[in-house]
Design a protein around this motif. Structure first.
Motif, short mmCIF file in Angstrom:
data_model
loop_
_atom_site.label_atom_id
_atom_site.label_comp_id
_atom_site.label_asym_id
_atom_site.label_seq_id
_atom_site.Cartn_x
_atom_site.Cartn_y
_atom_site.Cartn_z
N ASP A 1 0.83 -1.20 0.00
CA ASP A 1 0.00 0.00 0.00
C ASP A 1 0.88 1.26 0.00
O ASP A 1 1.64 1.49 0.94
CB ASP A 1 -0.92 -0.01 1.23
CG ASP A 1 -1.96 1.10 1.15
OD1 ASP A 1 -2.33 1.48 0.02
OD2 ASP A 1 -2.37 1.59 2.22
N GLY A 2 0.81 2.02 -1.06
CA GLY A 2 1.59 3.25 -1.16
C GLY A 2 3.08 3.02 -1.39
O GLY A 2 3.87 3.96 -1.26
N ALA A 3 3.47 1.82 -1.76
CA ALA A 3 4.90 1.52 -1.94
C ALA A 3 5.49 2.31 -3.11
O ALA A 3 4.90 2.37 -4.19
CB ALA A 3 5.12 0.03 -2.17
N ASN A 4 6.65 2.92 -2.88
CA ASN A 4 7.39 3.59 -3.94
C ASN A 4 8.48 2.70 -4.52
O ASN A 4 8.82 2.80 -5.69
CB ASN A 4 8.04 4.88 -3.40
CG ASN A 4 7.06 5.81 -2.73
OD1 ASN A 4 7.05 5.94 -1.50
ND2 ASN A 4 6.20 6.44 -3.50
N VAL A 5 9.06 1.87 -3.66
CA VAL A 5 10.08 0.92 -4.09
C VAL A 5 9.72 -0.43 -3.48
O VAL A 5 9.38 -0.50 -2.29
CB VAL A 5 11.49 1.33 -3.60
CG1 VAL A 5 12.53 0.27 -3.97
CG2 VAL A 5 11.88 2.68 -4.17
N ALA A 6 9.77 -1.49 -4.27
CA ALA A 6 9.48 -2.83 -3.76
C ALA A 6 10.63 -3.77 -4.10
O ALA A 6 11.02 -3.86 -5.27
CB ALA A 6 8.17 -3.36 -4.35
N LEU A 7 11.17 -4.41 -3.09
CA LEU A 7 12.24 -5.38 -3.29
C LEU A 7 11.65 -6.76 -3.01
O LEU A 7 11.36 -7.09 -1.85
CB LEU A 7 13.40 -5.08 -2.33
CG LEU A 7 13.98 -3.68 -2.49
CD1 LEU A 7 14.96 -3.36 -1.36
CD2 LEU A 7 14.67 -3.55 -3.82
N LYS B 1 8.67 1.36 -8.23
CA LYS B 1 9.77 0.68 -8.92
C LYS B 1 9.96 -0.67 -8.25
O LYS B 1 10.07 -0.73 -7.02
CB LYS B 1 11.08 1.47 -8.78
CG LYS B 1 11.12 2.76 -9.57
CD LYS B 1 12.48 3.43 -9.38
CE LYS B 1 12.70 4.55 -10.38
NZ LYS B 1 11.74 5.65 -10.24
N VAL B 2 10.00 -1.74 -9.04
CA VAL B 2 10.07 -3.09 -8.48
C VAL B 2 11.38 -3.76 -8.89
O VAL B 2 11.74 -3.76 -10.08
CB VAL B 2 8.89 -3.96 -8.99
CG1 VAL B 2 8.94 -5.36 -8.38
CG2 VAL B 2 7.55 -3.28 -8.70
N ASP C 1 -1.88 -2.38 -14.88
CA ASP C 1 -2.03 -0.93 -14.78
C ASP C 1 -0.71 -0.22 -14.47
O ASP C 1 -0.65 1.01 -14.45
CB ASP C 1 -3.05 -0.56 -13.68
CG ASP C 1 -4.41 -1.19 -13.95
OD1 ASP C 1 -4.72 -1.46 -15.13
OD2 ASP C 1 -5.15 -1.44 -12.97
N VAL C 2 0.32 -1.00 -14.17
CA VAL C 2 1.64 -0.42 -13.87
C VAL C 2 2.47 -0.51 -15.16
O VAL C 2 2.48 -1.55 -15.81
CB VAL C 2 2.34 -1.21 -12.73
CG1 VAL C 2 3.73 -0.66 -12.45
CG2 VAL C 2 1.48 -1.19 -11.46
N PRO C 3 3.16 0.58 -15.52
CA PRO C 3 4.01 0.49 -16.72
C PRO C 3 4.98 -0.69 -16.61
O PRO C 3 5.63 -0.87 -15.58
CB PRO C 3 4.77 1.83 -16.73
CG PRO C 3 3.92 2.76 -15.92
CD PRO C 3 3.23 1.91 -14.89
N ALA C 4 5.06 -1.49 -17.68
CA ALA C 4 5.83 -2.73 -17.64
C ALA C 4 7.28 -2.50 -17.24
O ALA C 4 7.90 -3.34 -16.57
CB ALA C 4 5.76 -3.43 -19.01
N GLU C 5 7.83 -1.35 -17.64
CA GLU C 5 9.27 -1.14 -17.39
C GLU C 5 9.61 -0.93 -15.92
O GLU C 5 10.77 -0.90 -15.56
CB GLU C 5 9.78 0.04 -18.23
CG GLU C 5 9.37 1.41 -17.74
CD GLU C 5 8.10 1.95 -18.43
OE1 GLU C 5 7.40 1.16 -19.10
OE2 GLU C 5 7.82 3.15 -18.27
N ARG C 6 8.58 -0.85 -15.08
CA ARG C 6 8.87 -0.70 -13.65
C ARG C 6 9.23 -2.03 -12.99
O ARG C 6 9.60 -2.06 -11.82
CB ARG C 6 7.67 -0.12 -12.92
CG ARG C 6 7.16 1.16 -13.51
CD ARG C 6 8.09 2.35 -13.29
NE ARG C 6 7.38 3.53 -13.76
CZ ARG C 6 6.41 4.12 -13.07
NH1 ARG C 6 6.10 3.70 -11.88
NH2 ARG C 6 5.77 5.14 -13.58
N PHE C 7 9.06 -3.12 -13.74
CA PHE C 7 9.40 -4.45 -13.19
C PHE C 7 10.77 -4.87 -13.70
O PHE C 7 10.97 -5.01 -14.90
CB PHE C 7 8.33 -5.48 -13.58
CG PHE C 7 7.06 -5.31 -12.79
CD1 PHE C 7 6.85 -6.05 -11.63
CD2 PHE C 7 6.10 -4.40 -13.18
CE1 PHE C 7 5.70 -5.88 -10.88
CE2 PHE C 7 4.94 -4.22 -12.43
CZ PHE C 7 4.74 -4.95 -11.28
#
Ligand code: NAX
Length: 328
Positions: A79-85, A125-126, A146-152
């Motif tokens: 929830d509200g994550a800006n960066v996910a590792l 960003k993941v 719904d998230v731009p693919a390049e964020r993975f």
């Protein structure tokens, strides 16, 4: 006073989590002036251990750490994550077939991708660390339309750093003198560490070394099998170096590559260098202002081409397998 950045770490009670969290909280992930809030995601039986790590983080009294939440619910964690590792994954156990491994990880990365889709911040960003990292990233990405693919993205920075270290040892150069190294393909034994465009103190690395047999028989297998060598020596898999590479990956993504240098990241292919569009494969990339671009126009020689193709072929097979399992 900046608003804290929300950083979610999965597998927080594991050994990479243990090595990673202190460095995030002390400012190494995003910078010495960026406050962070941590969200730790674990499976229910490991919540107590995650709590223990959180107690230690409290005891460090890090000035930048503005809070720690611990949960076993992905919807809360992202929830509200800006960066996910995404570090937690299902390891391959004895007798497990590749299909079983991919299916077990689909059960982790599909719901996490969905939770990122539904709850993460717009600038999410993941980075996927948990293996098989490239294909787990593909599964999470497919669940987040719904998230731009390049964020993975998937982590090949440990391979990149290992290759730099091996080159430094071979040539006596300082690691800081080695630039433009590339890891191509999958984070697996088929990965291809490419030194044909690399520079050592401004000189072309391949020309300086001038020994393709060393590349084929020593350098490439040493880098590709380094994880196994660490397990053999330590009795446990890489943790500090893996955590360090995760820090490097996100730090470079957010803060940019140096002029004249690049890094390696597993990212969705746009078709460059003959890598089929959509596969999450490692490429040479430059980063700036939180975005990355594939380095274009590199000449791929006869030594490199089949090695890149073999690793990409493995990624295509993994993608076909997860597609057949209905995971993407
Ligand atoms: P550990 O087994 O020490 O920790 C993994 C943690 O993940 C455990 O605490 C477990 O409870 C948790 N977990 C499992 N399922 C979860 C879920 N659904 N949600 C949240 N947490 C979950 O492993 P560790 O040594 O920390 O390694 C973690 C992953 O990194 C492994 O998949 C490993 O293969 C991978 N690696 C990837 C590397 C890379 O370069 N891409 C290098 C290092 C590492 O081998």
């Amino acid at each position: 006073t900046r608003t804290p950045v929300n950083v979610t770490v999965t597998g927080a009670a594991g050994q990479i989590g243990y090595a990673l969290l202190c460095r995030i909280a002390s400012g190494h992930l995003l910078g010495p002036d960026v406050p962070v809030k941590l969200r730790l995601l674990e499976i229910t039986p490991a919540l107590g251990a995650a709590q223990g790590t959180a107690m230690e983080l409290d005891d460090c009294a890090f000035p930048l750490l503005r809070g720690i939440d611990i949960t076993d619910d992905p919807n809360v964690a992202f929830d509200g994550a800006n960066v996910a590792l995404l570090v937690g994954a299902r390891p391959r156990t004895k007798g497990m077939e590749r299909g079983d491994l991919l299916e077990a990880n689909g059960g982790i990365f599909k719901p996490q991708g969905r939770a990122i889709n539904d709850h993460a911040a717009d600038d999410i960003k993941v980075l996927v660390v948990g293996n098989p990292a490239n294909t787990n990233a593909l599964i999470a990405q497919a669940a987040a339309p719904d998230v731009p693919a390049e964020r993975f993205t998937a982590m090949t920075r440990l391979d990149h750093n290992r290759a730099i270290s091996q080159l430094a040892a071979k040539t006596g150069a300082a690691v800081s003198d080695i630039k433009r190294l590339t890891i191509w393909g999958n984070h697996s034994a088929t990965q291809y560490p490419d030194i044909f465009h690399a520079e050592i103190a401004g000189k072309n690395a391949a020309e300086l070394i001038g020994d393709e047999a060393w590349l084929a028989d020593a350098f490439i297998p040493t880098v590709a099998k380094r994880g196994a060598a660490i397990i053999e020596a330590r009795g446990a898999s890489s943790a500090a170096s893996a955590a360090n590479a995760a820090i490097d990956h996100v730090h470079t993504w957010v803060n940019g590559t140096a002029d004249g240098d690049w890094t390696s990241m597993g990212i969705p292919s746009d078709g460059s260098y003959g890598v089929p569009e959509g596969l999450i494969s490692s490429f040479p990339v430059t980063t700036k202002d939180g975005a990355y671009e594939i380095v274009q126009g590199l000449d791929i020689n006869e030594f490199s081409r089949p090695r890149i193709d073999a690793s990409v072929q493995e990624l295509a097979e993994e993608r076909d397998a997860v597609r057949a399992l209905g995971l993407i």
